[in-house]
Design a protein around this motif. Structure first.
Motif, PDB file in Angstrom:
ATOM      1  N   PRO A  15       0.818  -1.223   0.000  1.00  0.00           N
ATOM      2  CA  PRO A  15       0.000   0.000   0.000  1.00  0.00           C
ATOM      3  C   PRO A  15       0.850   1.270   0.000  1.00  0.00           C
ATOM      4  O   PRO A  15       0.407   2.315   0.446  1.00  0.00           O
ATOM      5  N   ASP A  16       2.052   1.187  -0.546  1.00  0.00           N
ATOM      6  CA  ASP A  16       3.041   2.249  -0.352  1.00  0.00           C
ATOM      7  C   ASP A  16       3.453   2.996  -1.612  1.00  0.00           C
ATOM      8  O   ASP A  16       4.197   3.955  -1.541  1.00  0.00           O
ATOM      9  N   ASP A  17       2.991   2.577  -2.762  1.00  0.00           N
ATOM     10  CA  ASP A  17       3.490   3.116  -4.028  1.00  0.00           C
ATOM     11  C   ASP A  17       2.847   4.469  -4.337  1.00  0.00           C
ATOM     12  O   ASP A  17       1.644   4.555  -4.565  1.00  0.00           O
ATOM     13  N   GLY A  18       3.655   5.509  -4.361  1.00  0.00           N
ATOM     14  CA  GLY A  18       3.184   6.862  -4.615  1.00  0.00           C
ATOM     15  C   GLY A  18       2.595   7.084  -5.997  1.00  0.00           C
ATOM     16  O   GLY A  18       1.953   8.098  -6.244  1.00  0.00           O
ATOM     17  N   ARG A  19       2.782   6.140  -6.899  1.00  0.00           N
ATOM     18  CA  ARG A  19       2.157   6.265  -8.218  1.00  0.00           C
ATOM     19  C   ARG A  19       0.655   6.074  -8.130  1.00  0.00           C
ATOM     20  O   ARG A  19      -0.078   6.425  -9.049  1.00  0.00           O
ATOM     21  N   LEU A  45      11.069  -0.493  -0.007  1.00  0.00           N
ATOM     22  CA  LEU A  45      11.891   0.534   0.636  1.00  0.00           C
ATOM     23  C   LEU A  45      13.340   0.520   0.162  1.00  0.00           C
ATOM     24  O   LEU A  45      14.122   1.387   0.540  1.00  0.00           O
ATOM     25  N   SER A  46      13.681  -0.427  -0.668  1.00  0.00           N
ATOM     26  CA  SER A  46      15.043  -0.536  -1.188  1.00  0.00           C
ATOM     27  C   SER A  46      15.364   0.657  -2.087  1.00  0.00           C
ATOM     28  O   SER A  46      14.492   1.137  -2.824  1.00  0.00           O
ATOM     29  N   ASN A  53       8.081   7.275  -3.596  1.00  0.00           N
ATOM     30  CA  ASN A  53       7.795   7.809  -2.257  1.00  0.00           C
ATOM     31  C   ASN A  53       7.424   6.740  -1.235  1.00  0.00           C
ATOM     32  O   ASN A  53       6.680   7.009  -0.296  1.00  0.00           O
ATOM     33  N   ALA A  54       7.935   5.543  -1.407  1.00  0.00           N
ATOM     34  CA  ALA A  54       7.545   4.445  -0.520  1.00  0.00           C
ATOM     35  C   ALA A  54       7.914   4.734   0.936  1.00  0.00           C
ATOM     36  O   ALA A  54       7.100   4.514   1.833  1.00  0.00           O
ATOM     37  N   GLU A  55       9.103   5.225   1.180  1.00  0.00           N
ATOM     38  CA  GLU A  55       9.523   5.482   2.558  1.00  0.00           C
ATOM     39  C   GLU A  55       8.604   6.516   3.218  1.00  0.00           C
ATOM     40  O   GLU A  55       8.118   6.308   4.336  1.00  0.00           O
ATOM     41  N   LYS A  60       3.941   7.599   6.894  1.00  0.00           N
ATOM     42  CA  LYS A  60       2.576   8.120   7.086  1.00  0.00           C
ATOM     43  C   LYS A  60       1.644   7.005   7.539  1.00  0.00           C
ATOM     44  O   LYS A  60       0.868   7.149   8.473  1.00  0.00           O
ATOM     45  N   MET A  61       1.721   5.886   6.834  1.00  0.00           N
ATOM     46  CA  MET A  61       0.859   4.755   7.145  1.00  0.00           C
ATOM     47  C   MET A  61       1.103   4.263   8.568  1.00  0.00           C
ATOM     48  O   MET A  61       0.158   4.021   9.322  1.00  0.00           O
TER      49      MET A  61
END
Length: 122
Positions: A15-19, A45-46, A53-55, A60-61
């Protein structure tokens, strides 16, 4: 029906992909309400990831999951044997967010199994 209300959906992965913008507050609230876990994916996160913007998104999450008491799981998304059980990037963010261990649902197999939706119904 919201996907997290589905009794067969226990975890939302990546649930982390900024796209694909997400409302992390609403996501954490719904996860808590439905007993669905959100994944913190180490591969996302690599520095070599293609996810955007995963990190920032994971932080935020984690903040909202902590605020609302929503559970998470850690995933490696290992595509090679050397990445199995490597949570280095995820662990760093868990520590940075001061995220409570009791909300990390896969710290043991027993904890994970007992917290899945079907275990709670039985």
């Amino acid at each position: 029906m919201h996907v997290m209300e589905n009794p067969y959906i226990d975890i939302i992965g990546h649930p982390d992909d900024g796209r694909y913008p997400a409302d992390y507050e609403a996501l954490a609230k719904k996860a808590r309400e439905t007993g669905t876990f959100l994944e913190v994916n180490n591969s996302s996160l690599s520095p070599m990831t293609f996810r955007e913007n995963a990190e920032e998104n994971v932080l935020k999450m984690l903040s909202f999951c902590k605020k609302y008491g929503a559970g998470i799981v850690l995933g490696t998304d290992a595509h090679v044997d050397t990445a199995i059980a490597d949570y280095g990037y995820a662990e760093r963010l868990i520590r940075e967010a001061d995220f409570p261990e009791e909300l990390i649902m896969n710290t043991s197999l027993e904890k994970l199994k007992s917290s899945l939706k079907r275990a709670k119904k039985g």
